[in-house]
Design an enzyme around this catalytic site. Structure first.
Site, PDB file in Angstrom:
ATOM      1  N   SER A  85       0.791  -1.239   0.000  1.00 10.46           N
ATOM      2  CA  SER A  85       0.000   0.000   0.000  1.00 10.46           C
ATOM      3  C   SER A  85       0.819   1.283   0.000  1.00 10.46           C
ATOM      4  O   SER A  85       0.252   2.371  -0.090  1.00 10.46           O
ATOM      5  CB  SER A  85      -0.961   0.008   1.191  1.00 10.46           C
ATOM      6  OG  SER A  85      -2.054  -0.841   0.941  1.00 10.46           O
ATOM      7  N   LYS A  88       0.091   3.708  -2.737  1.00 12.14           N
ATOM      8  CA  LYS A  88      -0.961   4.730  -2.644  1.00 12.14           C
ATOM      9  C   LYS A  88      -0.390   6.146  -2.527  1.00 12.14           C
ATOM     10  O   LYS A  88      -1.077   7.119  -2.843  1.00 12.14           O
ATOM     11  CB  LYS A  88      -1.895   4.434  -1.466  1.00 12.14           C
ATOM     12  CG  LYS A  88      -2.746   3.183  -1.646  1.00 12.14           C
ATOM     13  CD  LYS A  88      -3.690   2.991  -0.460  1.00 12.14           C
ATOM     14  CE  LYS A  88      -4.688   1.861  -0.686  1.00 12.14           C
ATOM     15  NZ  LYS A  88      -4.140   0.529  -0.382  1.00 12.14           N
ATOM     16  N   SER A 140      -6.075   3.319   4.245  1.00 10.15           N
ATOM     17  CA  SER A 140      -5.558   2.497   3.142  1.00 10.15           C
ATOM     18  C   SER A 140      -6.674   1.837   2.344  1.00 10.15           C
ATOM     19  O   SER A 140      -6.594   0.662   1.992  1.00 10.15           O
ATOM     20  CB  SER A 140      -4.609   1.426   3.699  1.00 10.15           C
ATOM     21  OG  SER A 140      -3.711   0.987   2.726  1.00 10.15           O
TER      22      SER A 140
END
Length: 374
Positions: A85, A88, A140
């Site tokens: 993640s 991101k 997230s």
């Protein structure tokens, strides 16, 4: 085994390893390594004579001064790994300038049903782009990554934009295959690239707001609920600004974060940490704050590439000169494009230590994939 390279004023203290004990291969040669030749090493890189950073189980890391851009120490900084993640951060950095934060978004059912970590979207037009960015970086939300991509024209268009942004930043180890960071063949990043992306993000006001918000209200079909940032160091580490953490069963733990103390900001990124990385990140940040301004840099976080200059339009052909006319047109000297040298800037920083109380976030229950990103 210790090996000193006096010409480069650095010490290579260990050999980087990939999962399964296989040596990690440098992604570039010393001659063309982004950030400087020392950063091509797959081992631990620190100035000779300086006490090495604390040991960590991360396969790769970077400690950098955000103000000067100096890389203070690193381990296998250009090693390519699954980012989970932390991808991101690139998604947000790419899309924040492209989307109106007040635009209303109705997520598709495909976005709502994305696997892995989620904020719990529903397919109703009750969300602002601003809400989705907050949930993307705080809890997230993989569902938010896809919903934002839809607002940008779709996932393929967004991935093209993300990869173009990575190239602009000179994050050449990074290839985006999913906007959420969910594992996909061919996706990669590096500790060096995560530090580049974080440094660029810190210069964006909205990006800084999203990564540093501890708790926020999030829209629901009937009212709202509260979400909390998953970066536990926001509660436990003095001066923590935030950025992004991630985990999947294939990527293991990854993290990129920044903290500010006494007017200086330190960035730390780690990749492929096979256990809980929070304590290691704290100690690496503490080392950065303690050694900032006291150790020579082993490399630099480079500036983004300058905008491409459009090619000059071809000049129209000269009008023919009538017979008997003595006038002769002077030749026009061709225009020359200036090829600017890319300056390397250096950031200033500090180190982060922090144990954490866990940031909390409300997630909608759903079946999780064993490789889901957190």
């Amino acid at each position: 085994m210790r090996r000193c390279t006096s010409a480069l004023s650095l010490a290579v203290l260990t050999t980087g390893l990939l999962a399964g004990g296989q040596p990690a291969l440098a992604s570039t040669t010393a001659a063309d390594a982004i950030g400087g030749p020392q950063l091509a090493s797959t081992g631990l890189i620190v100035q000779a004579g300086v006490k090495a950073p604390p040991k960590t189980k991360a396969n790769s890391y970077v400690i950098a001064d955000a103000e000067t851009g100096e890389v203070l120490a690193a381990k296998n900084p250009h090693g390519k790994f699954l980012p989970a993640s932390t991808m991101k951060a690139l998604t947000a950095l790419t899309l924040i300038p492209k989307l109106d934060k007040n635009q209303t978004v109705k997520p598709s059912r495909a976005a709502v049903n994305e696997e892995g970590s989620a904020v719990g979207l529903v397919p109703k037009p009750i969300y602002k782009v601003h809400d989705l960015f907050r949930a993307l970086m705080m809890v997230s939300g993989n569902d938010c990554a896809n919903a934002l991509s839809e607002a940008n024209g779709g996932i393929p268009a967004t991935l093209a934009d993300m990869n173009a942004e990575a190239k602009r930043l000179q994050a050449n180890d990074t290839v985006a295959k999913t906007p959420s960071g969910l594992d996909k063949p061919g996706q990669s990043s590096s500790a060096y690239d995560l530090a580049l992306i974080a440094r660029a993000g810190l210069q964006n006001k909205d990006f800084r707001e999203y990564i540093s918000t501890k708790t926020a209200k999030f829209p629901a079909p009937k009212g709202h609920y509260e979400i909390g940032n998953h970066n536990r160091m926001l509660w436990t580490y003095d001066g923590m600004i935030g950025v992004k953490n991630g985990w999947t069963s294939k990527a293991f733990g990854s993290f990129v974060g920044a903290a500010k103390r006494d007017g200086h900001t330190i960035i730390v990124s780690v990749m492929r940490h096979e256990e809980s990385f929070w304590k290691d990140v704290e100690e690496l940040m503490n080392w950065g704050f303690a050694n900032r301004g006291k150790t020579a840099a082993v490399g630099a976080l480079v500036d983004p590439l300058p905008p491409a200059q459009p090619s000059p339009a071809p000049s129209a052909p000269a009008a023919p000169v009538p017979e008997g006319n003595a006038a002769v047109s002077e030749p026009v000297a061709p225009k020359r494009e200036n090829s600017g040298m890319l300056a390397t800037i250096v950031l200033g920083g500090g180190l982060v230590a922090g144990v954490g109380l866990l940031g909390w976030g409300i997630r909608r229950k759903r079946r999780q994939s064993p490789t889901a990103s957190s």
